[in-house]
Design a protein around this motif. Structure first.
Motif, PDB file in Angstrom:
ATOM      1  N   ARG A 197       0.834  -1.192   0.000  1.00 39.30           N
ATOM      2  CA  ARG A 197       0.000   0.000   0.000  1.00 39.30           C
ATOM      3  C   ARG A 197       0.877   1.253   0.000  1.00 39.30           C
ATOM      4  O   ARG A 197       1.950   1.263   0.584  1.00 39.30           O
ATOM      5  CB  ARG A 197      -0.912   0.027   1.228  1.00 39.30           C
ATOM      6  CG  ARG A 197      -1.900  -1.125   1.253  1.00 39.30           C
ATOM      7  CD  ARG A 197      -2.832  -0.972   2.432  1.00 39.30           C
ATOM      8  NE  ARG A 197      -3.601   0.252   2.333  1.00 39.30           N
ATOM      9  CZ  ARG A 197      -4.734   0.376   1.645  1.00 39.30           C
ATOM     10  NH1 ARG A 197      -5.195  -0.667   0.981  1.00 39.30           N
ATOM     11  NH2 ARG A 197      -5.381   1.519   1.620  1.00 39.30           N
ATOM     12  N   MET A 198       0.396   2.287  -0.670  1.00 41.78           N
ATOM     13  CA  MET A 198       1.130   3.551  -0.692  1.00 41.78           C
ATOM     14  C   MET A 198       1.049   4.185   0.679  1.00 41.78           C
ATOM     15  O   MET A 198      -0.025   4.303   1.275  1.00 41.78           O
ATOM     16  CB  MET A 198       0.520   4.488  -1.734  1.00 41.78           C
ATOM     17  CG  MET A 198       0.709   4.010  -3.150  1.00 41.78           C
ATOM     18  SD  MET A 198      -0.163   5.054  -4.317  1.00 41.78           S
ATOM     19  CE  MET A 198       0.601   6.624  -4.008  1.00 41.78           C
ATOM     20  N   GLU A 199       2.176   4.583   1.208  1.00 39.33           N
ATOM     21  CA  GLU A 199       2.210   5.225   2.520  1.00 39.33           C
ATOM     22  C   GLU A 199       1.968   6.716   2.380  1.00 39.33           C
ATOM     23  O   GLU A 199       2.401   7.348   1.419  1.00 39.33           O
ATOM     24  CB  GLU A 199       3.570   4.985   3.185  1.00 39.33           C
ATOM     25  CG  GLU A 199       3.850   3.513   3.487  1.00 39.33           C
ATOM     26  CD  GLU A 199       2.881   2.931   4.490  1.00 39.33           C
ATOM     27  OE1 GLU A 199       2.374   3.700   5.336  1.00 39.33           O
ATOM     28  OE2 GLU A 199       2.612   1.723   4.433  1.00 39.33           O
ATOM     29  N   ALA A 200       1.259   7.274   3.318  1.00 38.29           N
ATOM     30  CA  ALA A 200       1.019   8.712   3.301  1.00 38.29           C
ATOM     31  C   ALA A 200       2.320   9.459   3.540  1.00 38.29           C
ATOM     32  O   ALA A 200       3.127   9.060   4.374  1.00 38.29           O
ATOM     33  CB  ALA A 200       0.011   9.096   4.393  1.00 38.29           C
ATOM     34  N   PRO A 201       2.568  10.531   2.790  1.00 33.75           N
ATOM     35  CA  PRO A 201       3.782  11.301   3.024  1.00 33.75           C
ATOM     36  C   PRO A 201       3.758  11.972   4.382  1.00 33.75           C
ATOM     37  O   PRO A 201       2.696  12.222   4.945  1.00 33.75           O
ATOM     38  CB  PRO A 201       3.746  12.343   1.894  1.00 33.75           C
ATOM     39  CG  PRO A 201       2.310  12.455   1.524  1.00 33.75           C
ATOM     40  CD  PRO A 201       1.703  11.103   1.740  1.00 33.75           C
ATOM     41  N   ALA A 360      -8.986  10.868   4.103  1.00 34.23           N
ATOM     42  CA  ALA A 360      -9.662  10.435   2.881  1.00 34.23           C
ATOM     43  C   ALA A 360      -9.383  11.402   1.737  1.00 34.23           C
ATOM     44  O   ALA A 360      -9.161  10.989   0.589  1.00 34.23           O
ATOM     45  CB  ALA A 360     -11.164  10.324   3.136  1.00 34.23           C
ATOM     46  N   VAL A 361      -9.390  12.701   2.040  1.00 29.72           N
ATOM     47  CA  VAL A 361      -9.091  13.697   1.007  1.00 29.72           C
ATOM     48  C   VAL A 361      -7.643  13.560   0.538  1.00 29.72           C
ATOM     49  O   VAL A 361      -7.349  13.650  -0.665  1.00 29.72           O
ATOM     50  CB  VAL A 361      -9.364  15.113   1.541  1.00 29.72           C
ATOM     51  CG1 VAL A 361      -9.025  16.159   0.480  1.00 29.72           C
ATOM     52  CG2 VAL A 361     -10.818  15.256   1.977  1.00 29.72           C
ATOM     53  N   ALA A 362      -6.724  13.333   1.473  1.00 29.25           N
ATOM     54  CA  ALA A 362      -5.316  13.179   1.110  1.00 29.25           C
ATOM     55  C   ALA A 362      -5.106  11.946   0.234  1.00 29.25           C
ATOM     56  O   ALA A 362      -4.281  11.965  -0.692  1.00 29.25           O
ATOM     57  CB  ALA A 362      -4.452  13.080   2.370  1.00 29.25           C
ATOM     58  N   GLU A 363      -5.857  10.874   0.478  1.00 32.43           N
ATOM     59  CA  GLU A 363      -5.728   9.666  -0.343  1.00 32.43           C
ATOM     60  C   GLU A 363      -6.178   9.932  -1.772  1.00 32.43           C
ATOM     61  O   GLU A 363      -5.537   9.504  -2.740  1.00 32.43           O
ATOM     62  CB  GLU A 363      -6.554   8.532   0.277  1.00 32.43           C
ATOM     63  CG  GLU A 363      -6.316   7.165  -0.363  1.00 32.43           C
ATOM     64  CD  GLU A 363      -7.113   6.957  -1.621  1.00 32.43           C
ATOM     65  OE1 GLU A 363      -6.604   6.289  -2.538  1.00 32.43           O
ATOM     66  OE2 GLU A 363      -8.241   7.476  -1.711  1.00 32.43           O
ATOM     67  N   VAL A 389      -5.479  22.312   6.185  1.00 35.94           N
ATOM     68  CA  VAL A 389      -4.960  22.259   4.817  1.00 35.94           C
ATOM     69  C   VAL A 389      -3.660  21.465   4.746  1.00 35.94           C
ATOM     70  O   VAL A 389      -3.351  20.824   3.745  1.00 35.94           O
ATOM     71  CB  VAL A 389      -4.766  23.689   4.266  1.00 35.94           C
ATOM     72  CG1 VAL A 389      -4.197  23.652   2.855  1.00 35.94           C
ATOM     73  CG2 VAL A 389      -6.094  24.436   4.288  1.00 35.94           C
ATOM     74  N   ASP A 390      -2.875  21.472   5.841  1.00 34.20           N
ATOM     75  CA  ASP A 390      -1.591  20.766   5.822  1.00 34.20           C
ATOM     76  C   ASP A 390      -1.767  19.253   5.800  1.00 34.20           C
ATOM     77  O   ASP A 390      -0.796  18.525   5.598  1.00 34.20           O
ATOM     78  CB  ASP A 390      -0.746  21.164   7.034  1.00 34.20           C
ATOM     79  CG  ASP A 390      -1.353  20.696   8.330  1.00 34.20           C
ATOM     80  OD1 ASP A 390      -2.599  20.698   8.447  1.00 34.20           O
ATOM     81  OD2 ASP A 390      -0.588  20.319   9.235  1.00 34.20           O
ATOM     82  N   GLU A 391      -2.986  18.758   5.968  1.00 39.21           N
ATOM     83  CA  GLU A 391      -3.230  17.317   5.979  1.00 39.21           C
ATOM     84  C   GLU A 391      -3.855  16.820   4.681  1.00 39.21           C
ATOM     85  O   GLU A 391      -4.284  15.659   4.602  1.00 39.21           O
ATOM     86  CB  GLU A 391      -4.139  16.959   7.158  1.00 39.21           C
ATOM     87  CG  GLU A 391      -3.586  17.345   8.520  1.00 39.21           C
ATOM     88  CD  GLU A 391      -4.565  17.031   9.636  1.00 39.21           C
ATOM     89  OE1 GLU A 391      -5.145  15.917   9.616  1.00 39.21           O
ATOM     90  OE2 GLU A 391      -4.762  17.892  10.524  1.00 39.21           O
ATOM     91  N   LEU A 392      -3.912  17.648   3.658  1.00 43.75           N
ATOM     92  CA  LEU A 392      -4.653  17.307   2.437  1.00 43.75           C
ATOM     93  C   LEU A 392      -3.758  16.854   1.295  1.00 43.75           C
ATOM     94  O   LEU A 392      -4.186  16.841   0.146  1.00 43.75           O
ATOM     95  CB  LEU A 392      -5.507  18.512   2.005  1.00 43.75           C
ATOM     96  CG  LEU A 392      -6.486  19.044   3.059  1.00 43.75           C
ATOM     97  CD1 LEU A 392      -7.304  20.190   2.497  1.00 43.75           C
ATOM     98  CD2 LEU A 392      -7.381  17.944   3.589  1.00 43.75           C
ATOM     99  N   ALA A 395      -2.307  19.485  -2.014  1.00 44.68           N
ATOM    100  CA  ALA A 395      -3.129  20.047  -3.086  1.00 44.68           C
ATOM    101  C   ALA A 395      -3.398  21.529  -2.845  1.00 44.68           C
ATOM    102  O   ALA A 395      -3.383  22.012  -1.715  1.00 44.68           O
ATOM    103  CB  ALA A 395      -4.451  19.286  -3.178  1.00 44.68           C
ATOM    104  N   LYS A 396      -3.643  22.253  -3.925  1.00 49.43           N
ATOM    105  CA  LYS A 396      -4.107  23.630  -3.816  1.00 49.43           C
ATOM    106  C   LYS A 396      -5.553  23.631  -3.325  1.00 49.43           C
ATOM    107  O   LYS A 396      -6.322  22.711  -3.629  1.00 49.43           O
ATOM    108  CB  LYS A 396      -4.012  24.340  -5.166  1.00 49.43           C
ATOM    109  CG  LYS A 396      -2.597  24.607  -5.656  1.00 49.43           C
ATOM    110  CD  LYS A 396      -2.635  25.334  -6.996  1.00 49.43           C
ATOM    111  CE  LYS A 396      -1.253  25.822  -7.419  1.00 49.43           C
ATOM    112  NZ  LYS A 396      -0.331  24.710  -7.704  1.00 49.43           N
TER     113      LYS A 396
END
Length: 482
Positions: A197-201, A360-363, A389-392, A395-396
């Motif tokens: 699985r892709m890990e969150a940055p 969920a938005v970050a994914e 916003v820092d958890e998204l 994205a802009k």
């Protein structure tokens, strides 16, 4: 050279040594020629050599299949097949290494024989090849963030060829059907080709100061403007307009945002953008997104061919990006190369629920980043996401003024204060921000002058029928305007 090509294409009848060379000619007509033995391809020779080894060449004969990709694109496959084959052929040549052999099998599979390396290295290279195929065709998140369209299988060297030395297609298809070893997003150096699985940055470090939500106390929310919109009917007509967008990095009108226009009948007023989407009707939203994406890709492809493409921004409804729907959208992007999408395509997510979880938005952001250049998140002024916003996912973030509810509408002074809060949240998170549907020229000037990444709307330029050329537009032109 031409003799060699003729031999390759038509078998070189009359120019190859007979398997019965040296035997006496048979009685009868003197012109009769002995039966010729078919020359084995380099791949077939390599498989025979592997099968003769003490270990039987275990793990060194592999297959890569795009059967799932072919199924996903459906009737587009005949038009894409040759382009896809060129991509795959070039990737195999790049990674297979000297001393190894390969050949195409059917319309959507490739076979590889590794005589110069061990089984582990063969697995690693096939994993890398399949991973790169997926990236080139559809980007990083090639299917739903979970399942890729490139699959691989390991074949038995002793069973790959039939008695006459030809590839046994039944063996290949059986191995692919049984193994179906999906290899997207794998680490080529990993010991096991299982799923990863892709890990969150890691989150960016921002100043530890409290953020003030743009809307501190939510009032009772009245129905959204689009809530009375229903499903598509037989009389519904959809069309696409493009909204010229000013981009700070180029100080030019260098992006064009797709905007759907929906008309449900002769007496119905046109509904534009998000207002064309009914509330809670995911099927209709998905159908509109397919229309918008397909036509946007067509227009972008035309612009690229004419040498006048900037960036196109394609909006997608949040509900269309669920895991069970993503794969049906992906083939619409496949006609453009990955590098073209990275340079000329941005994707925007709208209708994001106010209470959506940042994870969920970050994914979704990470998934879309594999398909395009920038990812944009259109939120509402009432959204809790504006405080996180820092958890998204980098994205802009932006607002569309045409989507404001009645009780959210405000005068210019209050609007500019709200936009300042949006910009502050984005800046603290290291993200960009944008504004859509600015109607008044002074608002455009204030937004451009304050450092927003992008802005569009009637106060900038009217909509156009096709993405146009990049038009220089220095910042001072808007800042100094009345």
């Amino acid at each position: 050279m031409f003799h060699h090509l003729w031999s390759r294409l038509f078998g070189g009848a009359g120019h190859r040594k007979s398997s019965s060379a040296g035997a006496p000619a048979s009685d009868g007509a003197g012109s009769a020629k002995p039966e010729k033995q078919r020359r084995l391809s380099p791949f077939e020779q390599a498989v025979q050599a592997l099968a003769a080894r003490p270990d039987g060449g275990a793990g060194r004969v592999r297959a890569v299949s795009l059967g799932d990709f072919r199924e996903a694109v459906g009737d587009k496959w005949p038009r894409l097949a040759d382009k896809v084959a060129i991509i795959v052929d070039n990737l195999i040549r790049r990674y297979i290494g000297a001393g190894n052999a390969w050949q195409r099998h059917g319309e959507d599979s490739w076979l590889l024989a590794f005589t110069a390396i061990d089984a582990d290295e063969a697995r690693r290279i096939v994993t890398l090849i399949a991973q790169e195929i997926s990236r080139h065709l559809l980007g990083e998140g090639c299917v739903g963030g979970e399942r890729p369209l490139a699959s691989a299988a390991c074949l038995s060297a002793g069973k790959t060829l039939s008695a006459d030395g030809r590839v046994d297609g039944r063996v290949v298809q059986t191995a692919l059907a049984e193994t179906h070893a999906f290899v997207e997003h794998l680490d080529p150096n990993a010991a096991d080709p299982g799923w990863q699985r892709m890990e969150a940055p890691a989150h960016r470090v921002v100043d530890a100061q409290p953020w003030t939500p743009i809307v501190v106390a939510k009032k009772h929310l009245v129905p959204s403007p689009w809530q009375s919109v229903g499903a598509l009917t037989g009389e519904t007509r959809l069309s696409l307009l493009w909204r010229p967008t000013w981009v700070a990095s180029s100080e030019a009108i260098s992006a064009y945002c797709a905007r759907v226009v929906r008309v449900d009948g002769p007496a119905s007023p046109p509904l534009e953008g998000g207002q064309a989407y009914p509330e809670g009707d995911d099927a209709t939203a998905f159908a509109i997104d397919r229309f918008v994406t397909a036509n946007a890709m067509r227009d972008l492809k035309t612009a690229l061919a004419a040498g006048r493409a900037g960036t196109v921004i394609v909006p997608l409804c949040w509900s269309s990006l669920r895991l069970d729907r993503r794969a049906a959208l992906l083939p619409l992007f496949a006609e453009l190369q990955a590098d073209e999408r990275q340079r000329h395509l941005s994707l925007e997510v709208f209708r994001i629920p106010d209470d959506a979880e940042p994870q969920a938005v970050a994914e979704v952001t990470r998934f879309l980043q594999g398909l395009c250049g920038d990812v944009l998140l259109r939120v509402r002024v009432s959204s809790d996401l504006l405080c996180r916003v820092d958890e998204l996912g980098g994205a802009k973030v932006g607002l569309d003024l045409s989507e404001l509810r009645d009780e959210e509408r405000m005068n210019d002074q209050r609007l500019l204060q709200t936009l300042e809060s949006l910009q502050c949240s984005a800046t603290q998170a290291g993200a960009g921000c944008y504004l859509w549907s600015a109607r008044r020229r002074n608002v455009v000037g204030e937004v451009v002058g304050s450092g927003f990444d992008m802005v569009n709307g009637p106060g900038l330029m009217k909509d156009v029928g096709r993405p146009a050329a990049v038009v220089p537009a220095p910042r001072q032109r808007f800042v100094n305007s009345d």
